[in-house]
Write an enzyme that holds these catalytic residues in place. Structure first.
Site, PDB file in Angstrom:
ATOM      1  N   ASP A   1      39.157  61.663  41.285  1.00  0.00           N
ATOM      2  CA  ASP A   1      39.643  62.867  40.611  1.00  0.00           C
ATOM      3  C   ASP A   1      38.982  64.057  41.314  1.00  0.00           C
ATOM      4  O   ASP A   1      37.968  63.894  41.994  1.00  0.00           O
ATOM      5  CB  ASP A   1      39.238  62.818  39.139  1.00  0.00           C
TER       6      ASP A   1
ATOM      7  N   CYS B   1      20.643  23.861  30.552  1.00  0.00           N
ATOM      8  CA  CYS B   1      21.573  23.998  31.676  1.00  0.00           C
ATOM      9  C   CYS B   1      22.910  24.527  31.168  1.00  0.00           C
ATOM     10  O   CYS B   1      23.080  24.761  29.964  1.00  0.00           O
ATOM     11  CB  CYS B   1      21.762  22.669  32.403  1.00  0.00           C
TER      12      CYS B   1
ATOM     13  N   ASP C   1      41.581  61.162  32.827  1.00  0.00           N
ATOM     14  CA  ASP C   1      41.328  60.117  33.823  1.00  0.00           C
ATOM     15  C   ASP C   1      41.289  58.723  33.209  1.00  0.00           C
ATOM     16  O   ASP C   1      41.318  57.729  33.932  1.00  0.00           O
ATOM     17  CB  ASP C   1      39.992  60.372  34.548  1.00  0.00           C
TER      18      ASP C   1
ATOM     19  N   CYS D   1      45.145  32.203  34.445  1.00  0.00           N
ATOM     20  CA  CYS D   1      45.700  31.763  33.160  1.00  0.00           C
ATOM     21  C   CYS D   1      46.548  32.879  32.548  1.00  0.00           C
ATOM     22  O   CYS D   1      47.659  32.636  32.068  1.00  0.00           O
ATOM     23  CB  CYS D   1      44.579  31.383  32.195  1.00  0.00           C
TER      24      CYS D   1
ATOM     25  N   CYS E   1      24.669  22.958  28.184  1.00  0.00           N
ATOM     26  CA  CYS E   1      24.240  23.385  26.839  1.00  0.00           C
ATOM     27  C   CYS E   1      24.977  24.655  26.415  1.00  0.00           C
ATOM     28  O   CYS E   1      25.509  24.747  25.304  1.00  0.00           O
ATOM     29  CB  CYS E   1      22.736  23.636  26.811  1.00  0.00           C
TER      30      CYS E   1
END
EC number: 7.2.2.8
Length: 999
Positions: free
Chosen positions: A665, A144, A874, A69, A147
């Site tokens: 690094d 489930c 980093d 998306c 819900c």
């Protein structure tokens, strides 16, 4: 240059700067006449200058479900003219767009997003974004994924809700919302209106909040006095007194005040007016997650026992006693017309099970249907009602007809409900075990602490045992051998060994002496320590780890979207299949499409069809699908936390198992991160102590590990001072990736690499070049020092390679994972280190943004990239990588930017993290195979596919038992992850590290 203010763009710096550091840097860099150092402020101000007319806008985008998306939105936006940069954040439902206002406007961008099929709105109010709060809500009644999806939809539809995550496995929701638009009470009300019970766990305000209980005689007037007295204290932000109760809630700043001050004020305010009262920390009692879970388990256990009391006799009268002469004749005795004693008995026994014990399924069905959805309760209610009311019909017909013969299914409805309740009981118990990691972490904090009274000179004048929750910042506490450290702090007296395995996973006790930090919840072993408290409550390391693990268990893995999509149409499809099954068998019987011999002697074609239809309805299990991913993620993150690997959610787990390339690094990651000066060569005549006096005065302002090593070495020339005061450095400047410059005692000092010297036209002599080359060959870092624009000295700094580095790289190669080293150090040192650890690909002299660019190059080449680092420099690469791994001993910025935090700072934990993620996702796949396979195989069998050839049919009560067993089996499959053992080769690495440390 004139600068025009266009508009304000609301950007939460903690989130956006960590996630998009390059954009953040661009937004905040100083522009013509702006001045300043360009450091991020709380809000990015959108400016346009005459040279770079780039504006920025942040949109809230609703409807994104995955990276695809985000990709489609980004693609559409970049097709517009005048778009400079577009960053789409699917996780936070945000789109950050940089554009040229002369070519495109905000409204056009918004319309483009909506044309792509998403809802977009411009974030205009800076206060809304800045004041965002997070609340956690416990939700009871979910059965489930249908819900959890419904609740998410309800919450996200509210104006002011920015993000909502609902976790079925732990029955909790995390909601990010704007408190200026709605309140927590409104969130709870909406969840209640959706048909679920909502209980507030915490809000963003609870970060420094304590609840106190008042014992004794008090009046409304005295409580008002207490409220005013507390509000007058410095650092108290708000006081809330529950009317008619003995509870007081105080929101405060822990840097300024603390709970002991509140208790002292409360007890002194009322004494002598309403009689003496006592204040203590309020105990949460039964509100906690664990106690709530135990209460739910007790309820299901009690319901199951009661259902057995009624169901066992129903089963016996229907299935067993009918084959025992004597008892059979008694049960078959007609009372009224064709109505028998057995039918009356089963009716009377099944009715309490159906309408009292099974009432929860009616309530759940009603709430689900009221909100326009269907869940597992609907299937159970339909299946049991079909069996019960058809049986009731046969009873009434038998009582009113002298020749009616029918079969009742009372045992079907009763046994279905009993087995389903048993399954829920086992499921809840198993789910409770998946979250044991959090419970264990929360129980690490000791209940009490020994508070020391210290005079101005630091001498101990007394001690007192207090509640561990009453510890305040800057307290001095005493830790005796065998006791747990009560709070984070540092040692001011004593020495001992502390077992930190419960926090970091490190099995070896760590030596602690004056100045060393300790972590709350760890175990002191053999000495007495006096510790000054630095962090308490929610600021402590333990509390932060608990929050991280809780957030990880709430965050959905992308693979969970499969179950979410299926759940939307699963129950309606099952109802359709059930009805179709009944209709097909009924019509086949009426039209004689199968021989009458197929029909059991005790049934007719309608009853046979009804059994097939009910079996289809009750065997389908949406719960197993919904639990497949979250239970495995919960156990996986919990196991990781116990081994010192903190994984920030299912998304990090899912990406980590695909990693094909790791970028390391150098300093602090492959090396020990504790560099030391090993050689000094002066190129001018001067005293070494004077030389280091100037160099240390310059470097003491830098946070770089090499700078700290130089300052530490310089202290050796001042043995008499523990913390020497260096000369003042004026006009200090840090040149990223090159070094530092300052003026000390009127002399211009520069410390750094060849690039720094060359940029200031300082000649590097042949002797200096030779010294640098020699240092690089020995894997040391050469540092040049110039004084008053003349090269004065060369330092060689060595940072030893971690003992486990070479073996860790070798193991990664055996796992088909490519290793690359990226460092800001020079090429010579970088290549030497790389050869030593067995890395073939090296990039040296890289600036922070170049590290991030390298990560993006690898991603463009098709690699799933992990970045392992520890420093501020980093963080751009950690964010850019698919999986960012921060060394636990690193900076807060690096840890915040990372997806996985390695608490022990050991390289073998990189392997553990990847191996654990692979094992977890292997378990998730197995769960899905079982859950989907169960439904794909079980539904056809229940529908009677095997009946024509084998005469095998699945009775509804067995189908119900199978449905209950499927959920339990998925949870138990996830629980097997608790037996996870890291690769055996890592154990030999740990032994080798111990040997090296002892040497």
């Amino acid at each position: 240059m004139a600068t025009k203010l266009l508009s304000l763009t609301c950007i939460r710096k903690e989130r956006f700067s960590g996630r998009y550091p390059v954009l953040w840097k661009n937004l905040n860099r100083p522009r013509g006449g702006g001045g300043g150092d360009g450091s991020p402020s709380e809000t990015a101000v959108l400016k346009i200058d005459d040279e770079e007319a780039i504006a920025s806008a942040v949109f809230r985008v609703i409807g994104m479900t995955c990276s695809a998306c985000a990709g489609s939105i980004e693609k559409e936006i970049k097709r517009l003219p005048g778009i400079h940069e577009a960053v789409i954040d699917a996780l936070n439902n945000r789109a950050q767009i940089q554009f040229y206002p002369s070519s495109v406007n905000v409204e056009t961008i918004r319309e483009t997003i909506e044309d792509a099929g998403f809802e977009a709105s411009l974030i205009e109010n800076e206060a809304n974004e800045r004041s965002r709060q997070v609340c956690r809500i416990r939700i009871n009644g979910m059965t489930c994924t249908s819900c959890s999806s419904t609740i998410e939809s309800v919450l996200q539809s509210l104006n002011g809700v920015q993000r909502a995550h609902v976790a079925l496995a732990i029955e909790e929701a995390e909601v990010h919302y704007d408190p200026t638009l709605l309140s927590c009470d409104k969130l709870l009300e909406e969840i209640d209106n959706a048909g679920f019970e909502a209980v507030l766990i915490s809000t963003g305000e609870d970060v420094s909040k304590i609840d106190l209980k008042i014992d004794g005689e008090f009046t409304d007037e005295s409580m008002m006095m207490i409220e005013k007295s507390l509000e007058a204290l410095p650092g108290v932000q708000s006081v809330e007194i529950s009317h008619g109760s003995d509870k007081i809630s105080v929101l405060y700043k822990p840097d300024v005040t603390g709970p002991r001050n509140f208790i002292r004020v409360i007890e002194s305010t009322v004494f002598g007016r309403s009689g003496h009262i006592k204040a203590t920390v309020f105990s949460e009692g039964g509100v906690g997650r664990e106690s709530q879970k135990q209460e739910e388990i007790k309820q299901y256990y009690k319901s199951f026992l009661w259902s057995l009391v009624f169901t066992v006799p129903v089963f016996l009268t229907a299935m067993v006693f009918m084959y025992i002469p004597g008892i059979k004749h008694l049960l078959m005795y007609n009372v009224v017309n064709m109505l028998t004693i057995g039918e009356i008995t089963r009716w009377l026994l099944a009715t309490p099970v159906q309408f009292i014990i099974g009432w929860r399924f009616y309530v759940g069905s009603y709430k689900a249907l009221r909100r326009g959805s269907a869940n597992m309760d609907v299937l159970i209610a339909l299946g049991t009602n079909a069996a019960y009311f058809y049986s009731l019909y046969t009873v009434l017909r038998a009582a009113t007809s002298p020749d009616f013969k029918g079969v009742d299914f009372f045992e079907t409805s009763a046994m279905l409900i009993s087995f389903i309740i048993l399954g829920k009981y086992l499921e809840i118990m198993a789910k409770g075990k998946t979250s044991q990691a959090i419970a264990k972490l929360m129980n690490l904090a000791p209940d009490t602490a020994i508070l020391l009274a210290v005079d101005e000179e630091g001498n101990v004048t007394g001690e007192e045992e207090i509640d561990g929750r009453l510890i305040q910042k800057n307290d001095v506490i005493k830790i005796v051998p065998g006791a747990k450290v009560a709070s984070d702090g540092y040692v001011i007296w004593g020495q001992s060994h502390v077992n930190e395995s419960m926090i970091t996973g490190e099995a070896r006790p760590v030596a602690k002496r004056k100045g060393d930090t300790v972590i709350g919840g760890t175990l002191n072993e053999n000495g007495v320590l006096h510790v000054k408290v630095t962090r308490v409550g929610s600021e402590s390391a333990l509390a932060q780890i608990v929050r991280l693990v809780e957030s990880a268990q709430l965050a959905k893995a992308p693979v969970q979207k499969l179950a979410d999509r299926i759940s939307k149409f699963f129950v309606p499809l099952v109802i359709f299949l059930s009805f179709s099954t009944w209709l097909a068998w009924f019509l086949a019987g009426k039209l004689h499409w199968y021989p009458e011999a197929w029909i059991p002697s005790s049934m007719d074609s309608f009853e046979l069809a009804l059994q097939f239809g009910i079996s289809v309805m009750v065997i389908a299990c949406p719960c197993a699908l919904g639990l497949a991913t979250p239970t495995a993620v919960m156990v996986g993150t919990g196991v990781g936390a116990s081994q010192g690997v903190l994984i920030k959610g299912g998304q990090a787990l899912e990406r980590a198992h695909k990693v094909s390339c790791i970028v390391f690094d150098k300093t602090g990651t492959l090396t020990m991160g504790k560099p030391v000066v090993v050689k000094t060569k002066l190129l001018k005549n001067m005293v070494l102590r004077e030389f280091y006096e100037l160099v240390a005065a310059t470097e003491v302002n830098s946070e770089h590990p090499l700078a700290k090593a130089i300052v530490e070495y310089a202290k050796k020339f001042r043995d008499e001072e523990e913390n020497p005061a260096w000369p003042e450095a004026r006009d200090f400047v840090s040149i990223t990736g090159n070094g530092v410059r300052a003026t000390v005692n009127g002399r211009e000092i520069m410390v750094g690499n060849k690039n720094l010297m060359s940029s200031h036209k300082i000649t590097i002599t042949a002797d200096a070049e030779e010294l640098l080359a020699e240092a690089e060959e020995m894997a040391q870092t050469g540092i040049l020092v110039s004084i008053d624009n003349e090269l004065t000295g060369v330092l060689a700094v060595s940072d030893p390679v971690k003992p486990s580095a070479r073996e860790a790289i070798s193991i990664l190669k055996s796992m088909n994972i490519k290793s690359i080293m990226v460092t800001g150090d020079n090429w010579g040192t970088a290549n030497s280190i790389a050869r030593e650890v067995g890395i073939d690909s090296v990039i040296a002299e890289a600036k922070p943004e170049q590290k991030a660019e390298k990560v993006k190059e690898l991603q463009a080449a098709g690699h799933v990239v992990a970045m392992v680092g520890d420093g501020v420099n980093d963080s751009p690469a950690l964010v850019a990588a698919d999986v960012g791994m921060a060394i636990g001993a690193g900076t807060d910025i690096a840890i915040e930017a990372a997806d996985i935090v390695l608490m022990k700072s050991n390289l073998e934990d990189v392997i553990t993290a990847i191996d654990l993620s692979r094992k977890t996702f292997s378990r998730i796949r197995l769960n899905y195979v079982w859950a989907l396979g169960y439904n794909l195989m079980g539904i056809p069998i229940a529908a009677g596919v095997l009946f024509p050839s084998t005469r095998f049919r699945l009775p509804p009560w067995i189908a119900g038992a199978a449905m209950a067993a499927s959920s339990v089996s998925v949870v138990c499959c996830s629980l097997l992850l608790k037996n996870y053992k890291r690769p055996k080769r890592l154990d030999s690495l740990a032994i080798r590290e111990v040997q090296v440390e002892r040497v």
